[in-house]
Design a protein around this motif. Structure first.
Motif, mmCIF file in Angstrom:
data_model
loop_
_atom_site.group_PDB
_atom_site.id
_atom_site.type_symbol
_atom_site.label_atom_id
_atom_site.label_comp_id
_atom_site.label_asym_id
_atom_site.label_seq_id
_atom_site.Cartn_x
_atom_site.Cartn_y
_atom_site.Cartn_z
ATOM 1 N N LEU A 111 0.840 -1.191 0.000
ATOM 2 C CA LEU A 111 0.000 0.000 0.000
ATOM 3 C C LEU A 111 0.872 1.235 0.000
ATOM 4 C CD1 LEU A 111 -0.122 1.471 3.067
ATOM 5 C CD2 LEU A 111 -1.314 -0.659 3.552
ATOM 6 N N GLU A 112 0.255 2.333 -0.424
ATOM 7 C CA GLU A 112 0.871 3.657 -0.350
ATOM 8 C C GLU A 112 -0.119 4.545 0.359
ATOM 9 O OE1 GLU A 112 1.302 7.843 -1.297
ATOM 10 O OE2 GLU A 112 -0.356 6.596 -1.965
ATOM 11 N N THR A 113 0.382 5.323 1.317
ATOM 12 C CA THR A 113 -0.445 6.306 2.006
ATOM 13 C C THR A 113 0.407 7.542 2.244
ATOM 14 O OG1 THR A 113 -2.020 6.636 3.820
ATOM 15 C CG2 THR A 113 0.025 5.464 4.371
ATOM 16 N N GLY A 114 -0.185 8.561 2.794
ATOM 17 C CA GLY A 114 0.540 9.805 2.998
ATOM 18 C C GLY A 114 1.436 9.788 4.213
ATOM 19 N N THR A 115 2.264 10.822 4.321
ATOM 20 C CA THR A 115 3.199 10.932 5.445
ATOM 21 C C THR A 115 2.815 12.019 6.448
ATOM 22 O OG1 THR A 115 4.607 12.425 4.141
ATOM 23 C CG2 THR A 115 5.166 10.066 4.110
ATOM 24 N N ALA A 116 1.847 12.856 6.118
ATOM 25 C CA ALA A 116 1.443 13.932 7.030
ATOM 26 C C ALA A 116 0.851 13.350 8.319
ATOM 27 C CB ALA A 116 0.419 14.831 6.332
ATOM 28 N N ALA A 117 0.822 14.162 9.349
ATOM 29 C CA ALA A 117 0.296 13.723 10.650
ATOM 30 C C ALA A 117 -1.127 13.179 10.537
ATOM 31 C CB ALA A 117 0.352 14.881 11.643
ATOM 32 N N ALA A 118 -1.917 13.697 9.615
ATOM 33 C CA ALA A 118 -3.303 13.234 9.451
ATOM 34 C C ALA A 118 -3.380 11.759 9.062
ATOM 35 C CB ALA A 118 -4.012 14.078 8.396
ATOM 36 N N PHE A 119 -2.296 11.210 8.525
ATOM 37 C CA PHE A 119 -2.274 9.810 8.111
ATOM 38 C C PHE A 119 -1.786 8.870 9.219
ATOM 39 C CE2 PHE A 119 -1.902 12.238 4.151
ATOM 40 C CZ PHE A 119 -2.932 11.683 3.415
ATOM 41 N N GLU A 120 -1.416 9.408 10.363
ATOM 42 C CA GLU A 120 -0.908 8.571 11.464
ATOM 43 C C GLU A 120 -1.883 7.472 11.892
ATOM 44 O OE1 GLU A 120 1.787 7.600 13.282
ATOM 45 O OE2 GLU A 120 2.742 8.686 11.671
ATOM 46 N N PRO A 121 -3.185 7.755 12.021
ATOM 47 C CA PRO A 121 -4.091 6.660 12.372
ATOM 48 C C PRO A 121 -4.032 5.515 11.355
ATOM 49 C CG PRO A 121 -5.186 8.755 12.708
ATOM 50 C CD PRO A 121 -3.882 9.051 11.986
ATOM 51 N N ALA A 122 -3.900 5.840 10.079
ATOM 52 C CA ALA A 122 -3.773 4.792 9.050
ATOM 53 C C ALA A 122 -2.476 4.020 9.239
ATOM 54 C CB ALA A 122 -3.833 5.409 7.651
ATOM 55 N N HIS A 123 -1.385 4.717 9.508
ATOM 56 C CA HIS A 123 -0.100 4.036 9.735
ATOM 57 C C HIS A 123 -0.231 3.044 10.893
ATOM 58 C CE1 HIS A 123 2.283 7.722 7.998
ATOM 59 N NE2 HIS A 123 1.456 7.173 7.114
ATOM 60 N N ARG A 124 -0.874 3.478 11.980
ATOM 61 C CA ARG A 124 -1.041 2.602 13.148
ATOM 62 C C ARG A 124 -1.915 1.392 12.812
ATOM 63 N NH1 ARG A 124 -1.448 7.596 15.712
ATOM 64 N NH2 ARG A 124 -3.704 7.405 15.916
ATOM 65 N N LEU A 125 -2.992 1.621 12.069
ATOM 66 C CA LEU A 125 -3.867 0.517 11.668
ATOM 67 C C LEU A 125 -3.087 -0.498 10.844
ATOM 68 C CD1 LEU A 125 -6.659 -0.860 11.211
ATOM 69 C CD2 LEU A 125 -6.855 0.598 9.170
ATOM 70 N N TYR A 126 -2.380 -0.044 9.831
ATOM 71 C CA TYR A 126 -1.648 -0.958 8.963
ATOM 72 C C TYR A 126 -0.560 -1.701 9.744
ATOM 73 C CZ TYR A 126 -4.059 1.542 5.218
ATOM 74 O OH TYR A 126 -5.015 2.097 4.409
ATOM 75 N N ALA A 127 0.169 -0.999 10.595
ATOM 76 C CA ALA A 127 1.207 -1.655 11.395
ATOM 77 C C ALA A 127 0.593 -2.706 12.316
ATOM 78 C CB ALA A 127 1.988 -0.621 12.195
ATOM 79 N N SER A 128 -0.561 -2.409 12.901
ATOM 80 C CA SER A 128 -1.196 -3.369 13.808
ATOM 81 C C SER A 128 -1.687 -4.609 13.069
ATOM 82 C CB SER A 128 -2.356 -2.713 14.569
ATOM 83 O OG SER A 128 -3.474 -2.513 13.718
#
Length: 153
Positions: A111-128
Motif C-alpha cells: 500500500l501507499e499512504t501519505g506521510t502527514a500527521a493526518a495519516f498517522e491513524p492509518a499508519h497505526r492501523l496498517y502496522a497493527s
C-alpha cells in the motif's frame, strides 16, 4: 458492531460522496503530484475490486484491492466516513481485503499512504495488521509525501 461488506459497482450517490470525501481529505495533506488516490474511473479499471462497508443503510467505509500481478496486490481507497471514525470499520475493511488477497493466493500485499500527521491513524492501523515499511513498488517512486508498506502473506 456488525458490519456488512459488499462488492460494490460504484454506482450509488452515497459511494460517490464518500469517494469525494476521500479525495478531498487526501488533497488537504498532500501536493497534487503526490496524490495516488483513484477516482471512479480508476476504481472501475480492470484488476480492481471495490467493496463498501455498511451499518444497516448507512455507508460507513470503502476499500479496494488492485491486482499488480498474480502474486502481488495493492490496498487502495481505504476510507471511513467522518461520521463513523473509531468504530472498527477500517479494521474490518482491511481484514476483508487481506483475507481476499490470501484467498487469491497473493504472496504479498502493498500500500501507499501519505506521510502527514493526518495519516498517522492509518499508519497505526496498517502496522497493527502486520504491515511494515518498505520502498516504492509497482510504478511508485520515492516521494517525501508517500509512505509505503507491505505485508507478506
Amino acid at each position: 458492531m456488525a458490519f456488512a461488506i459488499r462488492l460494490d459497482d460504484l454506482c450509488s450517490e452515497a459511494v460517490h460522496a464518500l469517494l469525494r470525501e476521500h479525495l478531498a481529505g487526501v488533497a488537504l495533506h498532500s501536493p497534487p503530484e503526490s496524490i495516488h488516490a483513484l477516482d471512479l474511473d480508476g476504481l472501475r479499471a480492470p484488476g480492481m475490486s471495490f467493496w463498501t462497508l455498511w451499518d444497516g443503510e448507512a455507508l460507513v467505509a470503502c476499500g479496494a484491492l488492485k491486482e499488480l500481478d498474480r502474486e502481488h496486490g495493492e490496498v487502495k481507497s481505504m476510507r471511513t466516513a467522518a461520521a463513523h471514525l473509531r468504530k472498527g470499520a477500517a479494521r474490518a475493511m482491511l481484514g476483508h481485503i487481506v483475507a481476499e488477497a490470501r484467498r487469491r493466493g497473493y504472496r504479498r500485499l502493498s500500500l501507499e499512504t501519505g506521510t502527514a500527521a493526518a495519516f498517522e491513524p492509518a499508519h497505526r492501523l496498517y502496522a497493527s495488521a502486520g504491515f511494515s515499511p518498505c520502498g516504492p513498488f509497482a510504478a511508485y517512486v520515492d516521494d517525501p509525501y508517500s509512505c509505503f508498506m507491505m505485508l507478506e502473506l
